[in-house]
Motif scaffolding. Structure first.
Motif, PDB file in Angstrom:
ATOM      1  N   SER A 160      11.658 -11.502  -0.022  1.00  0.00           N
ATOM      2  CA  SER A 160      11.414 -10.815   0.222  1.00  0.00           C
ATOM      3  C   SER A 160      11.516 -10.497   1.891  1.00  0.00           C
ATOM      4  CB  SER A 160       9.817 -10.396  -0.093  1.00  0.00           C
ATOM      5  OG  SER A 160       9.261  -8.968   0.521  1.00  0.00           O
ATOM      6  N   ARG A 161      11.620  -9.797   2.713  1.00  0.00           N
ATOM      7  CA  ARG A 161      11.017 -10.124   3.645  1.00  0.00           C
ATOM      8  C   ARG A 161       9.756  -9.781   4.321  1.00  0.00           C
ATOM      9  NH1 ARG A 161      16.099  -8.811   6.812  1.00  0.00           N
ATOM     10  NH2 ARG A 161      17.609  -7.376   5.345  1.00  0.00           N
ATOM     11  N   VAL A 162       8.435  -9.259   3.473  1.00  0.00           N
ATOM     12  CA  VAL A 162       7.335  -9.536   3.926  1.00  0.00           C
ATOM     13  C   VAL A 162       6.278 -10.241   2.801  1.00  0.00           C
ATOM     14  CG1 VAL A 162       7.445  -7.645   5.580  1.00  0.00           C
ATOM     15  CG2 VAL A 162       6.685  -7.447   3.515  1.00  0.00           C
ATOM     16  N   ARG A 163       5.363 -10.884   2.561  1.00  0.00           N
ATOM     17  CA  ARG A 163       4.902 -11.369   1.380  1.00  0.00           C
ATOM     18  C   ARG A 163       4.490 -10.500   1.176  1.00  0.00           C
ATOM     19  NH1 ARG A 163       0.150 -15.443   3.654  1.00  0.00           N
ATOM     20  NH2 ARG A 163       0.526 -15.794   1.157  1.00  0.00           N
ATOM     21  N   PRO A 164       4.505 -10.955  -0.316  1.00  0.00           N
ATOM     22  CA  PRO A 164       4.271  -9.843  -1.613  1.00  0.00           C
ATOM     23  C   PRO A 164       2.888  -8.497  -1.082  1.00  0.00           C
ATOM     24  CG  PRO A 164       4.809 -11.725  -2.533  1.00  0.00           C
ATOM     25  CD  PRO A 164       4.416 -11.814  -0.745  1.00  0.00           C
ATOM     26  N   LEU A 165       1.536  -9.167  -0.954  1.00  0.00           N
ATOM     27  CA  LEU A 165       0.393  -8.058  -0.987  1.00  0.00           C
ATOM     28  C   LEU A 165       0.706  -7.337   0.133  1.00  0.00           C
ATOM     29  CD1 LEU A 165      -2.436 -10.563  -1.863  1.00  0.00           C
ATOM     30  CD2 LEU A 165      -1.384  -8.056  -3.079  1.00  0.00           C
ATOM     31  N   TRP A 166       1.936  -7.692   0.936  1.00  0.00           N
ATOM     32  CA  TRP A 166       1.905  -6.708   1.990  1.00  0.00           C
ATOM     33  C   TRP A 166       2.439  -5.629   1.819  1.00  0.00           C
ATOM     34  CZ3 TRP A 166      -0.536  -6.639   7.022  1.00  0.00           C
ATOM     35  CH2 TRP A 166      -1.489  -8.260   7.944  1.00  0.00           C
ATOM     36  N   TYR A 167       3.334  -5.895   0.850  1.00  0.00           N
ATOM     37  CA  TYR A 167       3.851  -3.873   0.690  1.00  0.00           C
ATOM     38  C   TYR A 167       2.150  -3.281   0.257  1.00  0.00           C
ATOM     39  CZ  TYR A 167       8.511  -5.928   0.620  1.00  0.00           C
ATOM     40  OH  TYR A 167       9.156  -6.291   0.674  1.00  0.00           O
ATOM     41  N   THR A 168       1.275  -4.035  -0.185  1.00  0.00           N
ATOM     42  CA  THR A 168       0.157  -3.032  -0.419  1.00  0.00           C
ATOM     43  C   THR A 168      -0.978  -2.848   0.383  1.00  0.00           C
ATOM     44  OG1 THR A 168      -0.225  -4.309  -3.088  1.00  0.00           O
ATOM     45  CG2 THR A 168      -2.102  -3.654  -1.907  1.00  0.00           C
ATOM     46  N   TYR A 169      -1.023  -4.003   1.333  1.00  0.00           N
ATOM     47  CA  TYR A 169      -1.687  -3.768   2.280  1.00  0.00           C
ATOM     48  C   TYR A 169      -1.206  -2.729   3.366  1.00  0.00           C
ATOM     49  CZ  TYR A 169      -3.485  -7.819   1.478  1.00  0.00           C
ATOM     50  OH  TYR A 169      -4.111  -8.787   0.350  1.00  0.00           O
ATOM     51  N   ILE A 170       0.063  -2.181   2.960  1.00  0.00           N
ATOM     52  CA  ILE A 170       0.886  -1.655   3.898  1.00  0.00           C
ATOM     53  C   ILE A 170       1.125  -0.090   3.614  1.00  0.00           C
ATOM     54  CG2 ILE A 170       3.044  -0.587   5.363  1.00  0.00           C
ATOM     55  CD1 ILE A 170       3.724  -3.991   6.038  1.00  0.00           C
ATOM     56  N   PHE A 171       1.274  -0.335   2.433  1.00  0.00           N
ATOM     57  CA  PHE A 171       1.674   1.198   1.671  1.00  0.00           C
ATOM     58  C   PHE A 171       0.088   2.022   1.017  1.00  0.00           C
ATOM     59  CE2 PHE A 171       6.007  -0.427   1.904  1.00  0.00           C
ATOM     60  CZ  PHE A 171       6.800   1.073   2.581  1.00  0.00           C
ATOM     61  N   VAL A 172      -0.012   1.641   0.534  1.00  0.00           N
ATOM     62  CA  VAL A 172      -1.988   1.852   0.103  1.00  0.00           C
ATOM     63  C   VAL A 172      -2.404   2.623   1.536  1.00  0.00           C
ATOM     64  CG1 VAL A 172      -4.182   1.507  -0.988  1.00  0.00           C
ATOM     65  CG2 VAL A 172      -1.550   0.724  -1.971  1.00  0.00           C
ATOM     66  N   PRO A 173      -2.866   1.600   2.446  1.00  0.00           N
ATOM     67  CA  PRO A 173      -3.584   2.921   3.762  1.00  0.00           C
ATOM     68  C   PRO A 173      -2.798   3.736   3.833  1.00  0.00           C
ATOM     69  CG  PRO A 173      -3.604  -0.256   3.414  1.00  0.00           C
ATOM     70  CD  PRO A 173      -2.542   0.751   2.849  1.00  0.00           C
ATOM     71  N   CYS A 174      -1.537   4.323   4.268  1.00  0.00           N
ATOM     72  CA  CYS A 174      -0.381   4.920   5.045  1.00  0.00           C
ATOM     73  C   CYS A 174      -0.784   6.317   3.792  1.00  0.00           C
ATOM     74  CB  CYS A 174       0.977   4.171   4.518  1.00  0.00           C
ATOM     75  SG  CYS A 174       1.548   3.369   6.407  1.00  0.00           S
TER      76      CYS A 174
END
Length: 306
Positions: A126-140
């Motif tokens: 992955s290009r980013v750490r796993p939890l960053w998917y949650t941190y980015i997309f859930v607020p969006c």
């Protein structure tokens, strides 16, 4: 969603006394289809709740999915109510707001799954750490939900036959912005998922599975099951269906509540009802708590610790 009258309809209108064009809809509501969706989403709510109570983890996923199905239930109950009185403003407003915001909850559930998937394949892919998917997309997704709820509420409360349509237009614009943002977010999510899949494939070809993929025994055990493969396919299809539905709603609202697409009940049943009930069904049949087992639990623990 329906035809918004520019003037008040005749008093004491009934389906036998007035044409449907004077109601909040430009068609006779299909009772059978709306009752079917009401029953299906009620069953899905029960299944999501049963899995949650049995597993006793995956709380965030269970909450957002149940909120989604409950919103659908309320929305289709409003449409069933409207069938018996298409000139009643209350059920019309209920179905506008609830059916518009419901898929945003399902999107949040999808976003919660990706961190666990990355861990199962290996974080190096992955290009980013796993939890960053949650941190980015859930607020969006929360932004999309707020815009849709606020826009829908403003537009709905402005539909009363008033001559000044500025509030109605503002509400529609906010609602359209929320739906467009959701389309953009889902598209970005799919692009990142496709990128992840390509990186995994390329690294496996270059380095071999033993190096490219996580060799953690739990991850290997999950990754090699047919159930997990079905989960990946189901999640991908559900994401595409929700994106399709949101794109349809953007096109529908592009001309406000009185555009040509709005008047086609068949499109509403197919692209709002059928697409979303299939997506919600896929996401409970291939439930992440069952298909990702310990990895999904680990995601929840990591999120609480981080």
């Amino acid at each position: 969603m329906g035809n918004v009258p520019t003037v008040d309809p005749p008093a004491n209108c009934t389906i036998d006394a007035c044409p449907v064009s004077t109601s909040f809809y430009d068609y006779r509501i299909n009772l059978a289809a709306n009752l079917a969706f009401l029953v299906l989403f009620s069953l899905l709510t029960f299944v999501y709740l049963a899995v949650w109570l049995a597993a006793r983890h995956g709380h965030a996923y269970a909450v957002v999915m149940i909120l989604g199905t409950i919103s659908e239930i309320i929305g289709y109950a409003g449409r069933v109510w409207s069938y018996y009185d298409q000139w009643n403003e209350t059920p019309y407003l209920i179905q506008i707001i609830c059916l518009t915001i419901a898929p945003a909850f399902y999107s949040a559930g999808i976003y919660l799954c990706l961190a666990g998937i990355v861990r199962i394949f290996g974080e190096d892919n992955s290009r980013v750490r796993p939890l960053w998917y949650t941190y980015i997309f859930v607020p969006c997704d929360i932004i999309a939900l707020i815009l849709q709820a606020a826009g829908g509420a403003l537009a709905a409360t402005s539909i009363d036959g008033a001559s000044d349509t500025s509030e109605l237009n503002t509400g529609v614009d906010i609602l359209l912005a929320g739906l467009s943002w959701q389309v953009f977010t889902l598209t970005c999510f799919l692009v990142l998922c496709a990128d992840l899949a390509l990186r995994i494939r390329r690294r496996c070809r270059k380095l071999g599975i033993a190096v490219a993929l996580s060799q953690d025994p739990v991850s290997v055990g999950i990754r090699t099951t047919r159930r997990f493969q079905y989960f990946l396919g189901a999640l991908s299809l559900a994401t595409i269906l929700i994106l399709w539905r949101c794109a349809y709603r953007v096109a529908e609202l592009n001309d406000g509540f009185s555009g040509p697409i709005t008047y086609k009940q068949g499109l509403f049943i197919g692209f709002e009802g059928v697409l979303i009930v299939v997506a919600a069904t896929l996401m409970v049949v291939a439930h992440p708590v069952v298909c990702m087992r310990g990895s999904f639990v680990g995601q929840s623990k990591a999120a609480s610790e981080g």
